[in-house]
Motif scaffolding. Structure first.
Motif, PDB file in Angstrom:
ATOM      1  N   ILE A  85     -12.457  18.501  14.613  1.00  0.00           N
ATOM      2  CA  ILE A  85     -12.143  19.055  13.190  1.00  0.00           C
ATOM      3  C   ILE A  85     -10.649  19.092  12.749  1.00  0.00           C
ATOM      4  CG2 ILE A  85     -12.508  21.224  12.014  1.00  0.00           C
ATOM      5  CD1 ILE A  85     -14.816  22.052  13.716  1.00  0.00           C
ATOM      6  N   HIS A  86     -10.638  18.477  11.759  1.00  0.00           N
ATOM      7  CA  HIS A  86      -9.387  18.653  10.843  1.00  0.00           C
ATOM      8  C   HIS A  86      -9.632  19.423   9.583  1.00  0.00           C
ATOM      9  CE1 HIS A  86      -8.021  15.270  13.451  1.00  0.00           C
ATOM     10  NE2 HIS A  86      -9.305  14.752  13.377  1.00  0.00           N
ATOM     11  N   SER A  87      -8.634  19.669   8.695  1.00  0.00           N
ATOM     12  CA  SER A  87      -8.841  20.202   7.460  1.00  0.00           C
ATOM     13  C   SER A  87      -8.066  19.575   6.572  1.00  0.00           C
ATOM     14  CB  SER A  87      -8.454  21.767   7.451  1.00  0.00           C
ATOM     15  OG  SER A  87      -9.023  22.396   6.519  1.00  0.00           O
ATOM     16  N   PHE A  88      -8.456  19.062   5.577  1.00  0.00           N
ATOM     17  CA  PHE A  88      -7.800  18.156   4.401  1.00  0.00           C
ATOM     18  C   PHE A  88      -6.983  19.238   3.401  1.00  0.00           C
ATOM     19  CE2 PHE A  88      -8.243  15.842   0.483  1.00  0.00           C
ATOM     20  CZ  PHE A  88      -7.170  15.069   0.647  1.00  0.00           C
ATOM     21  N   GLN A 120      -1.523  17.295   4.077  1.00  0.00           N
ATOM     22  CA  GLN A 120      -1.513  17.562   5.512  1.00  0.00           C
ATOM     23  C   GLN A 120      -2.736  17.998   6.151  1.00  0.00           C
ATOM     24  OE1 GLN A 120       1.574  20.689   5.261  1.00  0.00           O
ATOM     25  NE2 GLN A 120       0.250  22.153   4.396  1.00  0.00           N
ATOM     26  N   CYS A 121      -2.806  18.245   7.285  1.00  0.00           N
ATOM     27  CA  CYS A 121      -3.928  18.774   8.208  1.00  0.00           C
ATOM     28  C   CYS A 121      -3.556  20.224   8.435  1.00  0.00           C
ATOM     29  CB  CYS A 121      -4.130  18.138   9.387  1.00  0.00           C
ATOM     30  SG  CYS A 121      -5.602  18.834  10.556  1.00  0.00           S
ATOM     31  N   ARG A 122      -4.571  20.986   7.978  1.00  0.00           N
ATOM     32  CA  ARG A 122      -4.640  22.561   8.234  1.00  0.00           C
ATOM     33  C   ARG A 122      -5.402  23.102   9.524  1.00  0.00           C
ATOM     34  NH1 ARG A 122      -3.034  25.472   2.597  1.00  0.00           N
ATOM     35  NH2 ARG A 122      -4.513  26.716   3.116  1.00  0.00           N
ATOM     36  N   GLU A 123      -6.021  22.327  10.108  1.00  0.00           N
ATOM     37  CA  GLU A 123      -6.920  22.774  11.288  1.00  0.00           C
ATOM     38  C   GLU A 123      -6.113  22.077  12.420  1.00  0.00           C
ATOM     39  OE1 GLU A 123      -8.878  25.056  13.220  1.00  0.00           O
ATOM     40  OE2 GLU A 123      -9.882  24.934  11.419  1.00  0.00           O
ATOM     41  N   TYR A 124      -5.926  22.992  13.475  1.00  0.00           N
ATOM     42  CA  TYR A 124      -5.441  22.274  14.872  1.00  0.00           C
ATOM     43  C   TYR A 124      -6.449  21.364  15.335  1.00  0.00           C
ATOM     44  CZ  TYR A 124      -3.829  22.367  19.763  1.00  0.00           C
ATOM     45  OH  TYR A 124      -3.407  21.744  20.691  1.00  0.00           O
ATOM     46  N   CYS A 125      -5.874  20.283  15.581  1.00  0.00           N
ATOM     47  CA  CYS A 125      -6.472  19.348  16.025  1.00  0.00           C
ATOM     48  C   CYS A 125      -6.083  18.420  17.234  1.00  0.00           C
ATOM     49  CB  CYS A 125      -6.747  18.149  15.011  1.00  0.00           C
ATOM     50  SG  CYS A 125      -5.326  17.426  14.232  1.00  0.00           S
ATOM     51  N   GLY A 126      -4.961  18.739  17.927  1.00  0.00           N
ATOM     52  CA  GLY A 126      -4.515  18.335  19.272  1.00  0.00           C
ATOM     53  C   GLY A 126      -2.691  18.117  18.991  1.00  0.00           C
ATOM     54  N   LEU A 127      -2.738  17.005  19.997  1.00  0.00           N
ATOM     55  CA  LEU A 127      -1.256  16.727  20.157  1.00  0.00           C
ATOM     56  C   LEU A 127      -0.333  16.662  18.875  1.00  0.00           C
ATOM     57  CD1 LEU A 127       0.852  16.058  22.645  1.00  0.00           C
ATOM     58  CD2 LEU A 127      -0.086  13.743  22.344  1.00  0.00           C
TER      59      LEU A 127
ATOM     60  N   THR B 367      -5.749  28.926  -0.669  1.00  0.00           N
ATOM     61  CA  THR B 367      -4.219  28.902  -0.481  1.00  0.00           C
ATOM     62  C   THR B 367      -3.426  29.477   0.751  1.00  0.00           C
ATOM     63  OG1 THR B 367      -4.017  29.282  -2.862  1.00  0.00           O
ATOM     64  CG2 THR B 367      -2.109  29.790  -1.513  1.00  0.00           C
ATOM     65  N   THR B 368      -4.374  30.417   1.370  1.00  0.00           N
ATOM     66  CA  THR B 368      -3.917  31.131   2.577  1.00  0.00           C
ATOM     67  C   THR B 368      -4.398  30.741   3.990  1.00  0.00           C
ATOM     68  OG1 THR B 368      -5.461  32.960   2.360  1.00  0.00           O
ATOM     69  CG2 THR B 368      -3.470  33.263   1.263  1.00  0.00           C
ATOM     70  N   HIS B 369      -5.436  30.129   4.041  1.00  0.00           N
ATOM     71  CA  HIS B 369      -6.235  29.949   5.164  1.00  0.00           C
ATOM     72  C   HIS B 369      -5.543  28.936   6.103  1.00  0.00           C
ATOM     73  CE1 HIS B 369      -9.326  29.291   7.940  1.00  0.00           C
ATOM     74  NE2 HIS B 369      -9.447  27.898   7.811  1.00  0.00           N
ATOM     75  N   ASP B 370      -5.341  29.204   7.554  1.00  0.00           N
ATOM     76  CA  ASP B 370      -4.773  28.385   8.366  1.00  0.00           C
ATOM     77  C   ASP B 370      -3.350  27.941   7.967  1.00  0.00           C
ATOM     78  OD1 ASP B 370      -6.185  28.460  10.381  1.00  0.00           O
ATOM     79  OD2 ASP B 370      -7.312  26.421  10.202  1.00  0.00           O
ATOM     80  N   MET B 437       3.131  26.161   4.732  1.00  0.00           N
ATOM     81  CA  MET B 437       3.051  25.675   6.013  1.00  0.00           C
ATOM     82  C   MET B 437       1.895  26.160   6.744  1.00  0.00           C
ATOM     83  SD  MET B 437       6.217  26.498   8.722  1.00  0.00           S
ATOM     84  CE  MET B 437       6.219  26.429  10.446  1.00  0.00           C
ATOM     85  N   PRO B 438       1.470  24.743   7.425  1.00  0.00           N
ATOM     86  CA  PRO B 438       0.183  25.162   8.215  1.00  0.00           C
ATOM     87  C   PRO B 438       0.612  26.030   9.539  1.00  0.00           C
ATOM     88  CG  PRO B 438       0.390  22.907   7.781  1.00  0.00           C
ATOM     89  CD  PRO B 438       1.749  23.358   7.443  1.00  0.00           C
ATOM     90  N   ARG B 439      -0.472  26.684  10.251  1.00  0.00           N
ATOM     91  CA  ARG B 439       0.113  27.435  11.614  1.00  0.00           C
ATOM     92  C   ARG B 439      -0.116  26.435  12.383  1.00  0.00           C
ATOM     93  NH1 ARG B 439      -5.495  31.140  12.227  1.00  0.00           N
ATOM     94  NH2 ARG B 439      -4.292  31.977  14.034  1.00  0.00           N
ATOM     95  N   ARG B 440       0.178  26.909  13.887  1.00  0.00           N
ATOM     96  CA  ARG B 440      -0.043  25.841  15.070  1.00  0.00           C
ATOM     97  C   ARG B 440       0.609  24.610  15.076  1.00  0.00           C
ATOM     98  NH1 ARG B 440      -6.202  27.930  14.650  1.00  0.00           N
ATOM     99  NH2 ARG B 440      -5.857  30.025  16.214  1.00  0.00           N
ATOM    100  N   ILE B 441       1.870  24.532  14.357  1.00  0.00           N
ATOM    101  CA  ILE B 441       2.316  23.227  14.436  1.00  0.00           C
ATOM    102  C   ILE B 441       4.071  23.250  15.144  1.00  0.00           C
ATOM    103  CG2 ILE B 441       1.206  22.385  12.182  1.00  0.00           C
ATOM    104  CD1 ILE B 441       3.963  22.872  10.666  1.00  0.00           C
TER     105      ILE B 441
END
Ligand code: HEM
Ligand code: CU
Ligand code: CU
Lengths: 141, 508
Positions: A85-88, A120-127, B367-370, B437-441
């Motif tokens: 899963i990614h997030s567009f 950007q991608c807004r869902e955690y998808c790994g490395l 706007t806010t999610h993740d 800014m996305p989280r978990r980066i």
């Protein structure tokens, strides 16, 4: 509890309930409007995979990591993924929808002015999730 | 009120004890240990994000593992066991029973946690506390991922055993002279949160097993390549974990219900509304889970249902805030350290809730999610409300547990630095989220606003780090060398404001 009346609390609860009702009603109204996709929107197929975005226009041209569109037109993204899963996301246009393998999600936007924006991608998808980025070019019609 | 006496005992006697104050002490020390371990990981994360480019953490994988273990540790190995510590010490006393209902079960529930913690720390998984499939099935490296799954499985069982014990202790073992309407609000908070655990946890327990068999390749519940559906996991996960956030927050609110009236030297404004709000939250909390899933492509109707369910729970939280303010109003407030933490926690609780309403409104959530907004949002709860309430309560129970007084000046400095730090980190993260800014980066492009906000947040985190070092020094020093406390009135608010019962530990 015993011995004193509780009317200030009832008034307070009334205010909170009224406020939440208002937030809910506004959100419902706005969401209803923005979910209505214009009939003439051009379709762009978006595919997320570890760790880049692919775009396919209606005429069959493909782009990787970059997306070129024209200002003043409406576009409907059909978003999916091949692996995880990614997030567009195009934050400047509040475009956000999950790219899920096995499903196609849609979201639309109509860029009004020429310009350059981040994808950007807004869902955690790994490395390389942190660098699963792209660029949107909105060009003169 | 006395919880633990001075007579020194060999450590193994405490470890093999099943008495509620001994198990409480074990919970307390273990949870604080994990607070510092998890906190150290947070400092590493903030140091890494101080500037774009790799700073102190060499690679993205290590970074991803660090934030995963950070979150898992602080939620499951600090917040929940800390609440169990308080519950173990106080619930039996509050219902006037000699111990927990099932003392051996109680000790077993505790002793399940260290091995689970070891699995999580030795594995060091990278798939976030949410373990989303298909990433967690096809991509996350083992054995770390499998160890995490087993760790959480064990923690879930421990939680359920603990919850059964609290429910039975409160409902069945309370003194016959006492009606349920006389049980203090802290005990009510444990009753409500335990009931939530019993309803919520089994769902995630099932999801974890399915995740494991999916990883082993023998099933494909959540794997689209085998005809499964990853969104089903999201539903199962959030069906457990939205209610679970109330499991985290309700005991902390219960602790504030002990602190606020004592240090305001007034009875609680409305006991009835406190009970009502706890029970209401425990029920309505089950109607909002998919507010975490607006962006998964749910239909308009589904989104609306879960938005309404979420907003419906807000009045229940708001009632607690009202109750606290109404109690302090006209009170003769004494701002000792516990009171400062409780009041600061309420202020942050309110701000956090306001941000939560923004997330709930579906168009705004896109706007806010993740983004970092969400990180800021829930940290105002987990740090600003829950950790603040818990730490305040720890200062409050310190003299009863150790028989000594902590250093008041250090306690106040700890509070002030933590409060300033919390505001700097988590309010800033809300703004950072609005900048996208996305989280978990692990790394981010050099956008000037992002750099500035990240630096403010990192400085705030270092301030919290310093305050926690002061805290640690205070706890260690004062428990051995602090002034002997007057256990009848350690805070000088007048004896009649305290809870009247004593724990009777047979080993003393
Ligand atoms: C009571 C204590 C609360 C805690 C501990 C808490 C915790 C959390 C956590 C951990 C998340 C993020 C989950 C993740 O994606 O990793 C979250 C997200 C969210 N919270 Fe809360 N929350 C609380 C209260 C509230 C309240 C009162 C509301 C609404 C009025 C709310 C609305 C939301 C929404 C809508 C999200 C989803 C945001 C998103 O991912 O876009 N929360 N919360
Ligand atoms: Cu990603
Ligand atoms: Cu939630």
């Amino acid at each position: 509890m015993a011995g004193h009346s509780n009317w200030p609390e009832w008034i307070y609860i009334g205010i909170v309930v009224a406020l939440m009702t208002w937030v809910g009603a506004e959100a419902w109204e706005v969401e209803r409007l923005i979910e209505h996709v214009p009939a003439d929107a051009e379709i762009i197929k978006v595919t997320g995979q570890q760790w880049f975005w692919t775009f396919e226009h209606e005429d069959g041209t493909k782009e990787i990591g970059e997306l070129h569109v024209e200002a003043g037109k409406a576009y409907k993204f059909e978003v999916t993924a091949t692996d995880v899963i990614h997030s567009f996301n195009i934050h400047d246009y509040v475009v956000l929808i999950d790219a899920i393998p096995g499903r196609v999600n849609t979201v639309w936007f109509a860029p009004d002015e020429p310009g350059v924006h981040d994808i950007q991608c807004r869902e955690y998808c790994g490395l390389i999730h942190y660098n699963m980025r792209g660029t949107l070019y909105v060009e003169e019609p | 009120m006395v919880l633990e006496l001075q007579k020194p005992r060999p450590i193994w006697q405490i470890m093999f004890s099943t008495h509620h104050t001994d198990v409480g002490l074990l919970y307390l020390i273990m949870s604080l240990g994990f607070l510092f371990l998890g906190g150290a990981l947070a400092l590493a994360i903030r140091a890494e994000l101080f500037l774009p480019g790799a700073q102190i953490i060499g690679d993205a994988m290590t970074f991803n593992r660090i934030f995963t273990v950070h979150g898992t540790t602080l939620i499951f190995l600090f917040i929940i066991p800390f609440a169990s510590a308080v519950g173990n010490y106080f619930v039996p006393i509050m219902v006037r029973y000699k111990d927990m209902a099932y003392p051996k079960l109680n000790a077993i529930a505790f002793w399940m946690i260290p091995p689970a913690g070891a699995l999580i720390w030795l594995g060091f998984a990278d798939f976030t506390w949410y373990a989303t499939p298909p990433y967690s099935i096809i991509s996350a490296p083992g054995p770390a991922a499998d160890m995490w799954i087993f760790g959480l499985k064990i923690l879930g069982i421990s939680s359920v055993l603990g919850a059964i014990n609290f429910v039975v202790t409160i409902l069945k073992c309370k003194h016959p002279d006492m009606s349920i309407g006389q049980v203090p609000l802290l005990a009510w908070s444990f009753l409500s949160s335990s009931l939530i655990i019993l309803v919520a946890i089994p769902t995630f327990a099932a999801a974890l097993l399915m995740l494991l068999t999916d990883r082993l390749g023998v099933s494909g519940f959540f794997n689209p390549a085998m005809g499964g559906d990853p969104i089903a996991y999201a539903h199962l996960f959030w069906f457990t974990f939205h209610p679970e956030v109330y499991v985290l927050v309700i005991p902390a609110i219960g602790m504030m219900y002990e602190i606020i009236p004592r240090f305001s030297r007034r009875p609680i404004y409305s006991y009835g509304s406190g009970v009502f709000a706890f029970v209401l939250l425990a029920i309505v909390g089950f109607s909002s889970w998919a507010h975490h899933m607006y962006a998964t492509g749910m239909s308009f109707t589904e989104k609306t249902v879960f938005m309404v369910g979420t907003l419906a729970a807000v009045p229940a939280s708001a009632m607690h805030v009202f109750n606290f303010i109404a109690t302090m109003w006209n009170g003769r407030i004494r701002f000792s350290t516990p009171m400062m933490w409780a009041v600061g926690g309420i202020a942050l609780f309110f701000s956090a809730g306001a941000g939560g309403v923004v997330n709930s409104a579906m168009p705004l959530d896109f706007t806010t999610h993740d983004t970092y907004w969400v990180v800021g949002h829930f940290h105002l709860f987990v740090m600003g409300t829950i950790a603040f309430g818990s730490i305040g309560y720890l200062y409050y129970m310190f003299p009863y547990v150790t028989g000594r007084m902590y250093n008041e000046a250090m306690g106040k400095i700890h509070f002030i630095l933590s409060f300033v730090g919390t505001v700097l980190v988590f309010f800033t993260q809300h703004v950072l989220g609005l900048y996208g800014m996305p989280r978990r980066i692990f790394d981010y492009p050099p956008i000037p606003e992002w750099i500035a906000m990240n630096q403010i947040a990192s400085i705030g985190a270092m301030i919290i780090g310093v305050s926690m070092a002061i805290f640690l020094a205070n706890m260690i020093y004062s428990s051995g060398r602090g002034e002997p406390a007057n256990t009848d009135d350690p805070f000088g608010v007048g004896g009649k404001y305290y809870y009247p019962f004593e724990a009777k530990n047979p080993s003393h």
